[in-house]
Design a protein around this motif. Sequence first.
Motif, PDB file in Angstrom:
ATOM      1  N   LEU A  47       0.829  -1.209   0.000  1.00  0.00           N
ATOM      2  CA  LEU A  47       0.000   0.000   0.000  1.00  0.00           C
ATOM      3  C   LEU A  47       0.866   1.262   0.000  1.00  0.00           C
ATOM      4  O   LEU A  47       0.586   2.218  -0.741  1.00  0.00           O
ATOM      5  CB  LEU A  47      -0.921  -0.009   1.213  1.00  0.00           C
ATOM      6  N   TRP A  48       1.925   1.283   0.810  1.00  0.00           N
ATOM      7  CA  TRP A  48       2.789   2.470   0.842  1.00  0.00           C
ATOM      8  C   TRP A  48       3.462   2.701  -0.507  1.00  0.00           C
ATOM      9  O   TRP A  48       3.592   3.845  -0.946  1.00  0.00           O
ATOM     10  CB  TRP A  48       3.868   2.317   1.924  1.00  0.00           C
ATOM     11  N   PHE A  49       3.869   1.636  -1.176  1.00  0.00           N
ATOM     12  CA  PHE A  49       4.515   1.792  -2.482  1.00  0.00           C
ATOM     13  C   PHE A  49       3.537   2.344  -3.523  1.00  0.00           C
ATOM     14  O   PHE A  49       3.879   3.243  -4.305  1.00  0.00           O
ATOM     15  CB  PHE A  49       5.083   0.450  -2.946  1.00  0.00           C
ATOM     16  N   ILE A  50       2.326   1.809  -3.520  1.00  0.00           N
ATOM     17  CA  ILE A  50       1.330   2.261  -4.509  1.00  0.00           C
ATOM     18  C   ILE A  50       0.861   3.684  -4.212  1.00  0.00           C
ATOM     19  O   ILE A  50       0.618   4.487  -5.132  1.00  0.00           O
ATOM     20  CB  ILE A  50       0.136   1.289  -4.533  1.00  0.00           C
ATOM     21  N   LEU A  51       0.769   4.012  -2.913  1.00  0.00           N
ATOM     22  CA  LEU A  51       0.210   5.309  -2.525  1.00  0.00           C
ATOM     23  C   LEU A  51       1.255   6.419  -2.498  1.00  0.00           C
ATOM     24  O   LEU A  51       1.042   7.501  -3.080  1.00  0.00           O
ATOM     25  CB  LEU A  51      -0.463   5.182  -1.161  1.00  0.00           C
ATOM     26  N   PHE A  52       2.380   6.177  -1.861  1.00  0.00           N
ATOM     27  CA  PHE A  52       3.342   7.254  -1.635  1.00  0.00           C
ATOM     28  C   PHE A  52       4.175   7.612  -2.860  1.00  0.00           C
ATOM     29  O   PHE A  52       4.682   8.731  -2.951  1.00  0.00           O
ATOM     30  CB  PHE A  52       4.286   6.880  -0.484  1.00  0.00           C
ATOM     31  N   THR A  53       4.326   6.690  -3.799  1.00  0.00           N
ATOM     32  CA  THR A  53       5.130   7.004  -4.990  1.00  0.00           C
ATOM     33  C   THR A  53       4.477   8.096  -5.843  1.00  0.00           C
ATOM     34  O   THR A  53       5.119   9.116  -6.131  1.00  0.00           O
ATOM     35  CB  THR A  53       5.378   5.736  -5.817  1.00  0.00           C
ATOM     36  N   PRO A  54       3.220   7.950  -6.275  1.00  0.00           N
ATOM     37  CA  PRO A  54       2.613   9.055  -7.052  1.00  0.00           C
ATOM     38  C   PRO A  54       2.290  10.273  -6.211  1.00  0.00           C
ATOM     39  O   PRO A  54       2.355  11.407  -6.697  1.00  0.00           O
ATOM     40  CB  PRO A  54       1.342   8.423  -7.639  1.00  0.00           C
ATOM     41  N   CYS A  55       1.935  10.041  -4.920  1.00  0.00           N
ATOM     42  CA  CYS A  55       1.591  11.192  -4.078  1.00  0.00           C
ATOM     43  C   CYS A  55       2.793  12.098  -3.856  1.00  0.00           C
ATOM     44  O   CYS A  55       2.661  13.325  -3.829  1.00  0.00           O
ATOM     45  CB  CYS A  55       1.037  10.720  -2.737  1.00  0.00           C
ATOM     46  N   ALA A  56       3.969  11.523  -3.683  1.00  0.00           N
ATOM     47  CA  ALA A  56       5.164  12.342  -3.519  1.00  0.00           C
ATOM     48  C   ALA A  56       5.449  13.151  -4.775  1.00  0.00           C
ATOM     49  O   ALA A  56       5.853  14.321  -4.700  1.00  0.00           O
ATOM     50  CB  ALA A  56       6.358  11.445  -3.172  1.00  0.00           C
ATOM     51  N   PHE A  57       5.251  12.557  -5.920  1.00  0.00           N
ATOM     52  CA  PHE A  57       5.495  13.279  -7.174  1.00  0.00           C
ATOM     53  C   PHE A  57       4.510  14.429  -7.341  1.00  0.00           C
ATOM     54  O   PHE A  57       4.892  15.539  -7.750  1.00  0.00           O
ATOM     55  CB  PHE A  57       5.380  12.311  -8.355  1.00  0.00           C
ATOM     56  N   LEU A  58       3.247  14.187  -7.032  1.00  0.00           N
ATOM     57  CA  LEU A  58       2.218  15.208  -7.260  1.00  0.00           C
ATOM     58  C   LEU A  58       2.165  16.253  -6.151  1.00  0.00           C
ATOM     59  O   LEU A  58       1.832  17.418  -6.422  1.00  0.00           O
ATOM     60  CB  LEU A  58       0.845  14.543  -7.382  1.00  0.00           C
ATOM     61  N   CYS A  59       2.474  15.848  -4.918  1.00  0.00           N
ATOM     62  CA  CYS A  59       2.224  16.734  -3.780  1.00  0.00           C
ATOM     63  C   CYS A  59       3.414  17.594  -3.383  1.00  0.00           C
ATOM     64  O   CYS A  59       3.207  18.674  -2.820  1.00  0.00           O
ATOM     65  CB  CYS A  59       1.763  15.912  -2.570  1.00  0.00           C
ATOM     66  N   TRP A  60       4.652  17.122  -3.652  1.00  0.00           N
ATOM     67  CA  TRP A  60       5.761  18.010  -3.294  1.00  0.00           C
ATOM     68  C   TRP A  60       6.763  18.229  -4.423  1.00  0.00           C
ATOM     69  O   TRP A  60       7.386  19.289  -4.496  1.00  0.00           O
ATOM     70  CB  TRP A  60       6.493  17.535  -2.038  1.00  0.00           C
ATOM     71  N   TYR A  61       6.883  17.271  -5.356  1.00  0.00           N
ATOM     72  CA  TYR A  61       7.830  17.531  -6.451  1.00  0.00           C
ATOM     73  C   TYR A  61       7.241  18.471  -7.502  1.00  0.00           C
ATOM     74  O   TYR A  61       7.892  19.444  -7.908  1.00  0.00           O
ATOM     75  CB  TYR A  61       8.271  16.220  -7.109  1.00  0.00           C
ATOM     76  N   ARG A  62       6.022  18.224  -7.958  1.00  0.00           N
ATOM     77  CA  ARG A  62       5.420  19.104  -8.974  1.00  0.00           C
ATOM     78  C   ARG A  62       5.203  20.524  -8.450  1.00  0.00           C
ATOM     79  O   ARG A  62       5.431  21.497  -9.189  1.00  0.00           O
ATOM     80  CB  ARG A  62       4.096  18.516  -9.457  1.00  0.00           C
ATOM     81  N   PRO A  63       4.783  20.727  -7.189  1.00  0.00           N
ATOM     82  CA  PRO A  63       4.689  22.111  -6.696  1.00  0.00           C
ATOM     83  C   PRO A  63       6.016  22.857  -6.718  1.00  0.00           C
ATOM     84  O   PRO A  63       6.065  24.039  -7.079  1.00  0.00           O
ATOM     85  CB  PRO A  63       4.149  21.937  -5.274  1.00  0.00           C
ATOM     86  N   PHE A  98       4.643  27.496  -0.802  1.00  0.00           N
ATOM     87  CA  PHE A  98       4.029  27.160   0.477  1.00  0.00           C
ATOM     88  C   PHE A  98       3.470  25.743   0.475  1.00  0.00           C
ATOM     89  O   PHE A  98       3.542  25.034   1.487  1.00  0.00           O
ATOM     90  CB  PHE A  98       2.937  28.167   0.821  1.00  0.00           C
ATOM     91  N   VAL A  99       2.914  25.305  -0.634  1.00  0.00           N
ATOM     92  CA  VAL A  99       2.434  23.922  -0.727  1.00  0.00           C
ATOM     93  C   VAL A  99       3.601  22.952  -0.568  1.00  0.00           C
ATOM     94  O   VAL A  99       3.507  21.930   0.138  1.00  0.00           O
ATOM     95  CB  VAL A  99       1.709  23.710  -2.073  1.00  0.00           C
ATOM     96  N   PHE A 100       4.704  23.255  -1.219  1.00  0.00           N
ATOM     97  CA  PHE A 100       5.877  22.382  -1.113  1.00  0.00           C
ATOM     98  C   PHE A 100       6.374  22.311   0.323  1.00  0.00           C
ATOM     99  O   PHE A 100       6.661  21.216   0.833  1.00  0.00           O
ATOM    100  CB  PHE A 100       6.985  22.893  -2.029  1.00  0.00           C
ATOM    101  N   PHE A 101       6.505  23.453   1.002  1.00  0.00           N
ATOM    102  CA  PHE A 101       7.029  23.449   2.362  1.00  0.00           C
ATOM    103  C   PHE A 101       6.145  22.620   3.300  1.00  0.00           C
ATOM    104  O   PHE A 101       6.643  21.845   4.130  1.00  0.00           O
ATOM    105  CB  PHE A 101       7.166  24.874   2.894  1.00  0.00           C
ATOM    106  N   PHE A 102       4.845  22.769   3.170  1.00  0.00           N
ATOM    107  CA  PHE A 102       3.930  22.041   4.064  1.00  0.00           C
ATOM    108  C   PHE A 102       3.999  20.539   3.811  1.00  0.00           C
ATOM    109  O   PHE A 102       4.161  19.735   4.746  1.00  0.00           O
ATOM    110  CB  PHE A 102       2.504  22.550   3.852  1.00  0.00           C
ATOM    111  N   VAL A 103       3.901  20.134   2.540  1.00  0.00           N
ATOM    112  CA  VAL A 103       3.867  18.703   2.221  1.00  0.00           C
ATOM    113  C   VAL A 103       5.233  18.071   2.456  1.00  0.00           C
ATOM    114  O   VAL A 103       5.335  16.943   2.960  1.00  0.00           O
ATOM    115  CB  VAL A 103       3.398  18.498   0.767  1.00  0.00           C
ATOM    116  N   PHE A 104       6.290  18.795   2.118  1.00  0.00           N
ATOM    117  CA  PHE A 104       7.625  18.218   2.259  1.00  0.00           C
ATOM    118  C   PHE A 104       7.998  18.032   3.736  1.00  0.00           C
ATOM    119  O   PHE A 104       8.712  17.086   4.093  1.00  0.00           O
ATOM    120  CB  PHE A 104       8.653  19.105   1.566  1.00  0.00           C
ATOM    121  N   PHE A 105       7.544  18.927   4.591  1.00  0.00           N
ATOM    122  CA  PHE A 105       7.771  18.740   6.021  1.00  0.00           C
ATOM    123  C   PHE A 105       7.072  17.471   6.512  1.00  0.00           C
ATOM    124  O   PHE A 105       7.644  16.702   7.316  1.00  0.00           O
ATOM    125  CB  PHE A 105       7.279  19.960   6.793  1.00  0.00           C
TER     126      PHE A 105
END
Length: 333
Positions: free
Chosen positions: A190-206, A220-227
Amino acid sequence: MSGFDTNPFADPVDINPFQDPSVTQLTNTSQSGLDEFNPFSESSQLTNAARTTPAAQPSGHSQPAVLQTSVEPTPQAVAAAAQAGLLQQQAELERKAAELEKKERELQSHAASIDPRQNNWPPLPKKCPIKPCFYQDFSADIPADYQRICKMLYYLWMLHSITLLLNLLACLAWFTVQTERGVDFGLSILWFILFTPCAFLCWYRPIYKAFRSDSSFSFFVFFFVFFCQIAIYVIQAVGIPGWGDSGWIAALSELHVNLAVAIIMMVVAGFFTLCAALSLFLLKQVHSLYRRTGASFQRAQEEFSQGILTNRSFQTAAAGAASSAAHSAFRGN
């Protein structure tokens, strides 16, 4: 000597120029015509009457003007007329909005057909039915001063994905030697399926968008999600049993059961620790660049408000709510 008999000092013979026959004939003719003209004769009066145009007399008998009485409309009629006018205006606005939306879609489709910036990520074969979803070009989108840090964040995401895959394999090995660790293996999937695309969309793309367009809101989106991502790395590195992570606690507890599986889990725990350390370092680097760009929380609020107001879905919802409120108000009256 006869030529000298005349006296040069004598008066010449008087010559009257009006005695000329042609002159006397004309004067006699004009005088006779004036003598014959009588303005008081009957023929002259008839001629003058024929040349005079009488004034046209108005036909028919004149009638006095009649004042029409005015009819005062009732309040119900005024309200109905106002409602009809508003409904007509609303229909006209909706028609124009539909036309504008249609033109906008046509322009977007036309721009998409001629835009050379086609999506190129993820890089998939041309025969694959799934097409790339994003456009990514560091040299074209990112300023030269930010390309290095942006590429490092991209490599961090790749390391993040590899670490989650290794964690899945380590939990599988753990499950093969201890069947009660099935929950850890399932959660690792579950972590592999969930966190791989979420990391790309939630902190790398911002952060990619922030460097590309100098967007305070994306920063600001990057700072919040990356923390939050750093906090997750720390939890995964710790490795609490039953949470689906091959961290230090889980690896050390496996030393007395199976040494090979414990070594694999320790390698994964080292990857989680490396991800956490690199994330802290890159967060500090991004924050220093952010302070030099002049971004602020006020700018982030303005960008967020502007993005909401220009959003087509938000405009449609607001128009629908206003229309419903107007209908309810008229029905109440």
